[in-house]
Motif scaffolding. Structure first.
Motif, PDB file in Angstrom:
ATOM      1  N   LEU A 128      16.389  77.955  68.743  1.00 23.06           N
ATOM      2  CA  LEU A 128      16.745  78.813  69.867  1.00 23.06           C
ATOM      3  C   LEU A 128      15.930  78.463  71.104  1.00 23.06           C
ATOM      4  N   LYS A 129      16.636  78.263  72.202  1.00 25.16           N
ATOM      5  CA  LYS A 129      16.006  78.043  73.504  1.00 25.16           C
ATOM      6  C   LYS A 129      16.361  79.219  74.398  1.00 25.16           C
ATOM      7  N   ILE A 168      12.916  77.406  78.347  1.00 26.17           N
ATOM      8  CA  ILE A 168      13.124  76.071  78.913  1.00 26.17           C
ATOM      9  C   ILE A 168      13.462  76.097  80.395  1.00 26.17           C
ATOM     10  N   ASP A 169      13.764  77.278  80.942  1.00 28.95           N
ATOM     11  CA  ASP A 169      14.073  77.347  82.370  1.00 28.95           C
ATOM     12  C   ASP A 169      13.986  78.784  82.854  1.00 28.95           C
ATOM     13  N   PHE A 170      13.897  78.937  84.162  1.00 29.67           N
ATOM     14  CA  PHE A 170      13.836  80.234  84.820  1.00 29.67           C
ATOM     15  C   PHE A 170      14.824  80.168  85.971  1.00 29.67           C
ATOM     16  N   LEU A 171      15.908  80.944  85.885  1.00 38.65           N
ATOM     17  CA  LEU A 171      16.952  80.917  86.908  1.00 38.65           C
ATOM     18  C   LEU A 171      17.105  82.280  87.549  1.00 38.65           C
ATOM     19  N   SER A 172      17.539  82.271  88.806  1.00 39.35           N
ATOM     20  CA  SER A 172      17.788  83.524  89.522  1.00 39.35           C
ATOM     21  C   SER A 172      19.211  83.987  89.291  1.00 39.35           C
ATOM     22  N   LYS A 173      19.367  85.301  89.144  1.00 39.13           N
ATOM     23  CA  LYS A 173      20.701  85.899  89.025  1.00 39.13           C
ATOM     24  C   LYS A 173      21.420  85.766  90.366  1.00 39.13           C
ATOM     25  N   PRO A 174      22.709  85.743  90.361  1.00 39.97           N
ATOM     26  CA  PRO A 174      23.610  85.726  89.206  1.00 39.97           C
ATOM     27  C   PRO A 174      23.811  84.300  88.693  1.00 39.97           C
ATOM     28  N   GLN A 218      22.186  79.124  69.910  1.00 43.84           N
ATOM     29  CA  GLN A 218      21.343  77.991  70.265  1.00 43.84           C
ATOM     30  C   GLN A 218      20.611  78.241  71.578  1.00 43.84           C
ATOM     31  N   LEU A 219      21.166  79.145  72.374  1.00 48.92           N
ATOM     32  CA  LEU A 219      20.630  79.409  73.700  1.00 48.92           C
ATOM     33  C   LEU A 219      20.733  80.899  73.987  1.00 48.92           C
ATOM     34  N   MET A 220      19.745  81.390  74.722  1.00 48.56           N
ATOM     35  CA  MET A 220      19.726  82.806  75.080  1.00 48.56           C
ATOM     36  C   MET A 220      19.385  82.934  76.558  1.00 48.56           C
TER      37      MET A 220
END
Length: 137
Positions: A93-94, A117-123, A61-63
């Protein structure tokens, strides 16, 4: 809680950390991994073939998708996934881009893909997952 998530990253340590954080957060029942965009496309091809035989297959459902990977990076994966009807076959799939880049152009570019649906920084952190869970409910 999600039934299945796919994490795509070329760094085995990042994949291990991602899996551990997701498991400890009870964010998903199952976590699959791929090492680059090409492996992810093969993963979805295998799912499509499996669905022809058994429509009870659990789909991700999510990647979580890294951008900078050898063989095939995240942008190329998103282009192919969008253009070659994968997205039509896996409409639920999102995608969350999980990258070490902080380039505002990358963040803007990610918004051009409907499944992102979003952009996140690692980690990835438990706090990110909790925040994401609270915002999507």
């Amino acid at each position: 809680m999600y039934n299945k998530i796919l994490c795509v990253d070329d760094d085995p340590i990042t994949l291990m950390l991602c899996k551990k954080v997701i498991e400890k957060s009870d964010f998903s029942k199952q976590i699959d991994t791929a090492h680059n965009g090409e492996d992810a496309l093969k993963y979805f091809d295998n799912l499509k073939n499996s669905l022809e035989e058994d429509n009870n297959i659990i789909l991700p459902q999510l990647m979580f998708l890294d951008l900078n990977m050898p063989v095939m990076g995240g942008w190329e994966f998103l282009d192919i996934f969008s253009e070659n009807k994968y997205h039509d076959f896996f409409p639920e799939l999102k995608v969350i881009v999980l990258s070490s880049t902080i380039d505002p152009r990358d963040i803007e570019k990610s918004k051009s893909y409907s499944m992102v649906i979003d952009f996140l920084s690692k980690p990835i952190t438990k706090e990110m997952l909790y925040s994401f869970s609270n915002n999507t409910q």
